[in-house]
Design an enzyme around this catalytic site. Structure first.
Site, PDB file in Angstrom:
ATOM      1  N   THR A  32      37.428  66.117 -78.343  1.00 55.66           N
ATOM      2  CA  THR A  32      36.385  65.718 -79.289  1.00 55.66           C
ATOM      3  C   THR A  32      36.206  64.207 -79.341  1.00 55.66           C
ATOM      4  O   THR A  32      35.149  63.729 -79.749  1.00 55.66           O
ATOM      5  CB  THR A  32      36.711  66.228 -80.700  1.00 55.66           C
ATOM      6  OG1 THR A  32      38.035  65.806 -81.054  1.00 55.66           O
ATOM      7  CG2 THR A  32      36.643  67.744 -80.781  1.00 55.66           C
ATOM      8  N   GLY A 119      53.577  62.436 -68.693  1.00 52.29           N
ATOM      9  CA  GLY A 119      52.931  63.642 -68.206  1.00 52.29           C
ATOM     10  C   GLY A 119      53.017  64.832 -69.128  1.00 52.29           C
ATOM     11  O   GLY A 119      52.615  65.932 -68.758  1.00 52.29           O
ATOM     12  N   SER A 123      50.794  61.004 -74.635  1.00 53.78           N
ATOM     13  CA  SER A 123      50.181  59.669 -74.611  1.00 53.78           C
ATOM     14  C   SER A 123      51.159  58.551 -74.281  1.00 53.78           C
ATOM     15  O   SER A 123      51.171  57.505 -74.920  1.00 53.78           O
ATOM     16  CB  SER A 123      49.463  59.379 -75.931  1.00 53.78           C
ATOM     17  OG  SER A 123      48.427  60.299 -76.134  1.00 53.78           O
ATOM     18  N   SER A 124      51.957  58.762 -73.254  1.00 51.94           N
ATOM     19  CA  SER A 124      52.821  57.684 -72.797  1.00 51.94           C
ATOM     20  C   SER A 124      52.004  56.490 -72.318  1.00 51.94           C
ATOM     21  O   SER A 124      52.411  55.338 -72.484  1.00 51.94           O
ATOM     22  CB  SER A 124      53.733  58.180 -71.673  1.00 51.94           C
ATOM     23  OG  SER A 124      52.975  58.700 -70.592  1.00 51.94           O
ATOM     24  N   SER A 125      50.846  56.738 -71.727  1.00 55.36           N
ATOM     25  CA  SER A 125      50.011  55.634 -71.243  1.00 55.36           C
ATOM     26  C   SER A 125      49.474  54.799 -72.398  1.00 55.36           C
ATOM     27  O   SER A 125      49.442  53.557 -72.321  1.00 55.36           O
ATOM     28  CB  SER A 125      48.862  56.163 -70.389  1.00 55.36           C
ATOM     29  OG  SER A 125      48.031  57.040 -71.123  1.00 55.36           O
ATOM     30  N   ASP A 169      44.120  58.319 -78.588  1.00 54.19           N
ATOM     31  CA  ASP A 169      45.518  58.018 -78.305  1.00 54.19           C
ATOM     32  C   ASP A 169      45.863  56.584 -78.687  1.00 54.19           C
ATOM     33  O   ASP A 169      46.892  56.319 -79.308  1.00 54.19           O
ATOM     34  CB  ASP A 169      45.814  58.239 -76.825  1.00 54.19           C
ATOM     35  CG  ASP A 169      45.605  59.674 -76.392  1.00 54.19           C
ATOM     36  OD1 ASP A 169      45.415  60.535 -77.273  1.00 54.19           O
ATOM     37  OD2 ASP A 169      45.633  59.926 -75.179  1.00 54.19           O
TER      38      ASP A 169
END
Length: 385
Positions: A32, A119, A123-125, A169
Site C-alpha cells: 500500500t 532477506g 527491512s534490513s536495508s 520501511d
C-alpha cells in the site's frame, strides 16, 4: 562497545559516535505504501549499528561485520547509480542522495554491525540506510527531520540501488517510538503513534522467519508496482489510494478495458484497496482497546496477499495455516513476500504450542528450521554512543 573497537582496528582511530536504527515488522498494510496508502508497522529490537567518523578527503569507506569483502572505498565525487555493487550501495546511496539534495556531506569511515536478519522481510536495508543518514545528519550538522531523512533514504534505495520500494520501511526505522505501532499515511507522511502494549493484554506478536531469502530487486516487486500504476491509470486516478472500498466492484469491472494482463492488475487493485481498509479497521480495533479482534484481519490480509498479489510462498502459507490451526488468533506474511517472515498474534499461554507446531510442520514438509522470536514495539533510530 565492541563496534567501537572494531572501528579502531579497521581505521586506526576511535569513532566520533555510534548510532543504531531498527528493522521493522509490518502488522498490516502491505503493498500500500507506494500507492499512497496506509500502513501500520512497528520497529523491532533488532538494529543495525554504525560507528562513524568524518573524513576530510571526500572518501567514503564502509565495512560490515556481516558481509564479506573487507572495507569498500568510494569517492563521493564520482558517486552515481550503478557504480557501487553489493551491500555497500545502500550507505553509498544515502551519501549520494544527501549530496544530490544539496546537503554538505563530506567523507566518512563507517563500521556496521547488524542483528536484523537479511532477506527476511524485516527491512534490513532500511535500517542500513537510516542509520547512515542519521549519523551523517548529526556529524555534518544538516538539521534534517526524521521524515526528511527517511525520504532521502528511500531515494537512495529507489534511484541509487534500483529497488522501487515505498517509504514505509524508512519511516518506521526513523520515526517509531517504543511501545507503539506507527500509523502512517504515506501520501503526506503524517503519522500517529498507536499504543501497542500486547503484553498488558496477555498477548504476544511472534515473527516466524521462514529462512527463505528473497531479493526485492529481482523484478517481481517492480512488476507489481507497475501493475498497480497501470490499474490507477485505467481507473483515471493518480494512485490506488483514491479508490474507495465501497466502489471496488465497479472499479474492478472497469479494468476489463486493459485487455492482456487485466486479471493480474485486477488482483493487485483488489488487494491494495482492501488492505487500506484493513489498516483502518485495525486502527479502530486498537483504539477501542480490543487487540484480540485484530487476528481475523491478519488472516484475511494473508489470503489477499496470497491470492490477489500472489507474493506468498509455500513456506509462508504453511507457517500461517499451522499457527492458526495451533491456536493463534491470526497470522499473515509480512514484507514483500516470496519468502521472508510471517507475523503471528497469539495468547501468552499458546506461544510454545504454536512455535512447536510450526517447527514440526516445517520438518514434516522437508523445510529448514524456521526462526521464531517475539516482536516487541521498539524505538526508532537514535545515537547510542
Amino acid at each position: 562497545m565492541r563496534i567501537a573497537a572494531e572501528f579502531d582496528a579497521l581505521y586506526g582511530a576511535r569513532p566520533e559516535g555510534i548510532w543504531a536504527a531498527p528493522g521493522r515488522v509490518n502488522l498490516i498494510g502491505e503493498y500500500t505504501d507506494f500507492n499512497e496508502g496506509f500502513v501500520l508497522p512497528l520497529a523491532l529490537p533488532h538494529t543495525t549499528a554504525a560507528a562513524v567518523a568524518r573524513r576530510d578527503d571526500g572518501v567514503l569507506r564502509v565495512h560490515s561485520r556481516d558481509a564479506t569483502g573487507g572495507v569498500v572505498r568510494v569517492a563521493l565525487a564520482g558517486l552515481a547509480p550503478g557504480r557501487v555493487p553489493g551491500w555497500a550501495a545502500y550507505p553509498a546511496g544515502v551519501a549520494w542522495a544527501l549530496r544530490d539534495a544539496g546537503h554538505a556531506v563530506g567523507g566518512a569511515d563507517i563500521c556496521f554491525a547488524s542483528t536484523v536478519p537479511t532477506g527476511a522481510g524485516l527491512s534490513s536495508s532500511a535500517a542500513l540506510e537510516v542509520v547512515t543518514a542519521l549519523a551523517l545528519n548529526d556529524l555534518y550538522g544538516l538539521g534534517l527531520s526524521r521524515p526528511e531523512l527517511a525520504v532521502l533514504a528511500q531515494r537512495a534505495e529507489n534511484d541509487f540501488v534500483g529497488v522501487p520500494c515505498g517509504v514505509m520501511d524508512q519511516m518506521t526505522s526513523a520515526c517509531a517510538t517504543e511501545g507503539h505501532a506507527l500509523f502512517l499515511d504515506t501520501r503526506d507522511l503524517s503519522y500517529r503513534q498507536i499504543p501497542f502494549d500486547l503484553a498488558a493484554a496477555g498477548l504476544r506478536l511472534l515473527v516466524v522467519d521462514t529462512r527463505v531469502r528473497h531479493a526485492l530487486g529481482d523484478g517481481a516487486y517492480a512488476e507489481r508496482r507497475a501493475g498497480c500504476e497501470a490499474g490507477a491509470r485505467a481507473l483515471g486516478v493518480r494512485t490506488l489510494r483514491e479508490v474507495d472500498v465501497t466502489r471496488l466492484d465497479d472499479a474492478l469491472r472497469e479494468l476489463d478495458a486493459i485487455g492482456d494482463g487485466a486479471d493480474a492488475v485486477r488482483g493487485y487493485v483488489r488487494h491494495v484497496v482492501t488492505d487500506n481498509d484493513r489498516v483502518a479497521r485495525v486502527i479502530r480495533i486498537l483504539d477501542g482497546g480490543d487487540p484480540r479482534a485484530v487476528g481475523p484481519l491478519l488472516v484475511e490480509g494473508h489470503a489477499s496477499l496470497r491470492d490477489d498479489m500472489k507474493v506468498s510462498c509455500a513456506e509462508l502459507d504453511l507457517a500461517v495455516e499451522t499457527a492458526v490451526g495451533a491456536g493463534a488468533l491470526g497470522a499473515r506474511m509480512t514484507g514483500g513476500g516470496f519468502g521472508g517472515s510471517a507475523v503471528v498474534l497469539v495468547e501468552d499461554e499458546a506461544v510454545d504450542a504454536v512455535a512447536k507446531a510450526v517447527g514440526e510442520a516445517f520438518g514434516l514438509a522437508g523445510y529448514g528450521v524456521p526462526g521464531v522470536f517475539e516482536a516487541v514495539a521498539s524505538a526508532g533510530a537514535r545515537r547510542v554512543g
